[in-house]
Write a protein that holds these residues in place. Structure first.
Motif, short mmCIF file in Angstrom:
data_model
loop_
_atom_site.label_atom_id
_atom_site.label_comp_id
_atom_site.label_asym_id
_atom_site.label_seq_id
_atom_site.Cartn_x
_atom_site.Cartn_y
_atom_site.Cartn_z
N SER A 185 0.87 -1.26 -0.03
CA SER A 185 0.05 -0.07 -0.09
C SER A 185 0.95 1.32 0.21
CB SER A 185 -0.96 -0.21 1.25
OG SER A 185 -1.95 -0.98 1.32
N ALA A 186 2.08 1.36 0.87
CA ALA A 186 2.80 2.34 0.85
C ALA A 186 3.34 2.55 -0.44
CB ALA A 186 3.85 2.06 2.00
N ALA A 187 3.90 1.56 -1.14
CA ALA A 187 4.46 1.97 -2.51
C ALA A 187 3.67 2.39 -3.48
CB ALA A 187 5.04 0.60 -3.00
N LEU A 188 2.54 1.79 -3.40
CA LEU A 188 1.08 2.35 -4.55
C LEU A 188 0.87 3.67 -3.96
CD1 LEU A 188 -1.03 -0.92 -4.69
CD2 LEU A 188 0.50 -0.22 -6.16
N VAL A 189 0.95 4.07 -2.83
CA VAL A 189 0.70 5.43 -2.54
C VAL A 189 1.74 6.47 -3.06
CG1 VAL A 189 0.33 7.15 -0.83
CG2 VAL A 189 -1.01 4.86 -0.63
N ARG A 190 2.93 6.04 -2.78
CA ARG A 190 4.12 6.68 -3.45
C ARG A 190 4.06 6.82 -4.84
NH1 ARG A 190 7.42 3.43 -0.07
NH2 ARG A 190 7.49 4.44 1.92
N LEU A 191 3.72 5.85 -5.47
CA LEU A 191 3.51 5.71 -7.02
C LEU A 191 2.36 6.87 -7.34
CD1 LEU A 191 4.26 4.90 -9.83
CD2 LEU A 191 2.73 3.07 -9.56
N GLY A 192 1.18 6.81 -6.61
CA GLY A 192 0.31 7.91 -7.20
C GLY A 192 0.66 9.11 -6.78
N ALA A 193 1.52 9.40 -5.84
CA ALA A 193 2.09 10.83 -5.64
C ALA A 193 3.11 11.11 -6.71
CB ALA A 193 2.87 10.94 -4.20
N LEU A 194 3.79 10.25 -7.08
CA LEU A 194 4.78 10.36 -7.95
C LEU A 194 4.04 10.98 -9.41
CD1 LEU A 194 7.47 7.77 -7.22
CD2 LEU A 194 7.88 10.35 -7.11
N LEU A 195 3.45 10.20 -10.13
CA LEU A 195 2.45 10.22 -11.04
C LEU A 195 1.72 11.70 -11.25
CD1 LEU A 195 1.05 6.78 -11.63
CD2 LEU A 195 2.87 7.72 -12.91
N SER A 196 1.28 11.89 -9.84
CA SER A 196 0.53 13.34 -9.63
C SER A 196 1.53 14.39 -10.14
CB SER A 196 -0.19 13.32 -8.50
OG SER A 196 -1.01 12.29 -8.27
N VAL A 197 2.91 14.31 -9.52
CA VAL A 197 3.42 15.51 -9.84
C VAL A 197 4.50 15.64 -11.08
CG1 VAL A 197 3.77 15.93 -7.02
CG2 VAL A 197 5.61 14.46 -8.00
N GLY A 198 4.01 14.63 -11.86
CA GLY A 198 4.86 14.38 -13.07
C GLY A 198 6.26 13.98 -12.74
N ALA A 199 6.66 13.27 -11.86
CA ALA A 199 8.05 12.59 -11.54
C ALA A 199 8.52 11.82 -12.79
CB ALA A 199 7.88 11.62 -10.25
N ALA A 200 9.73 11.66 -13.02
CA ALA A 200 10.64 11.24 -14.05
C ALA A 200 10.32 9.39 -14.07
CB ALA A 200 12.07 11.32 -13.80
N THR A 201 10.45 8.87 -15.13
CA THR A 201 10.33 7.51 -15.46
C THR A 201 11.18 6.65 -14.45
OG1 THR A 201 9.69 7.78 -17.70
CG2 THR A 201 10.49 5.51 -16.91
N ALA A 202 12.39 7.10 -14.21
CA ALA A 202 13.43 6.55 -13.16
C ALA A 202 12.77 6.42 -11.79
CB ALA A 202 14.59 6.93 -13.28
N SER A 203 12.18 7.50 -11.36
CA SER A 203 11.62 7.47 -9.96
C SER A 203 10.53 6.60 -10.01
CB SER A 203 11.01 8.90 -9.70
OG SER A 203 12.13 9.82 -9.57
N CYS A 204 9.60 6.51 -11.07
CA CYS A 204 8.24 5.81 -11.11
C CYS A 204 9.04 4.32 -11.17
CB CYS A 204 7.63 6.09 -12.35
SG CYS A 204 6.75 7.72 -12.36
N ARG A 205 9.84 3.98 -11.83
CA ARG A 205 10.37 2.50 -11.98
C ARG A 205 10.94 1.99 -10.60
NH1 ARG A 205 11.96 -0.23 -16.72
NH2 ARG A 205 12.11 2.05 -17.68
N VAL A 206 11.36 2.66 -9.99
CA VAL A 206 12.05 2.37 -8.55
C VAL A 206 10.89 1.92 -7.73
CG1 VAL A 206 13.26 3.15 -6.36
CG2 VAL A 206 14.32 3.62 -8.67
N THR A 207 10.00 2.65 -7.55
CA THR A 207 8.86 2.63 -6.98
C THR A 207 7.93 1.52 -7.39
OG1 THR A 207 8.75 4.79 -6.40
CG2 THR A 207 6.61 3.82 -5.84
#
Length: 111
Positions: A34-56
């Motif tokens: 759940s924590a990882a999925l929430v982090r992913l949602g936050a990253l996607l919401s702020v337009g984070a780079a693919t590398a950040s999304c991939r790690v999450t």
């Protein structure tokens, strides 16, 4: 509730603790998936780079998340971030889950 109050008051030690906890992967009230999925949602919401999304995504998968659950995160944040942000984030998420992005250029057939 004390934690929320301290964060709302910008209590510096508390803010440092929470920001550090996110990096260490220790979010007490949420399981790892759940924590990882929430982090992913936050990253996607702020337009984070693919590398950040991939790690999450890798952290979420390691915690048992499926690709369907990972994509569902993008769908879940869509009403909040809007269509333009979702369309912008979709290719980055596709790359993060190792989807063939070349196929994204092919015409989509509606059912």
């Amino acid at each position: 509730m004390e934690l929320l109050q301290r964060l709302a008051l910008n209590d510096e030690p508390t803010v440092r603790l929470v920001v550090g906890a996110g990096r260490a992967g220790t979010v007490a009230a949420l399981d790892a998936k759940s924590a990882a999925l929430v982090r992913l949602g936050a990253l996607l919401s702020v337009g984070a780079a693919t590398a950040s999304c991939r790690v999450t995504v890798e952290v979420a998968r390691a915690a048992g998340a499926t690709d369907q659950e990972i994509v569902a995160v993008l769908v879940a944040v869509a009403p909040v971030v809007g269509g333009a942000r979702v369309v912008e984030a979709a290719p980055r998420l596709a790359l993060a889950i190792d989807l063939d992005v070349e196929a994204l250029d092919e015409p989509f057939e509606s059912h």
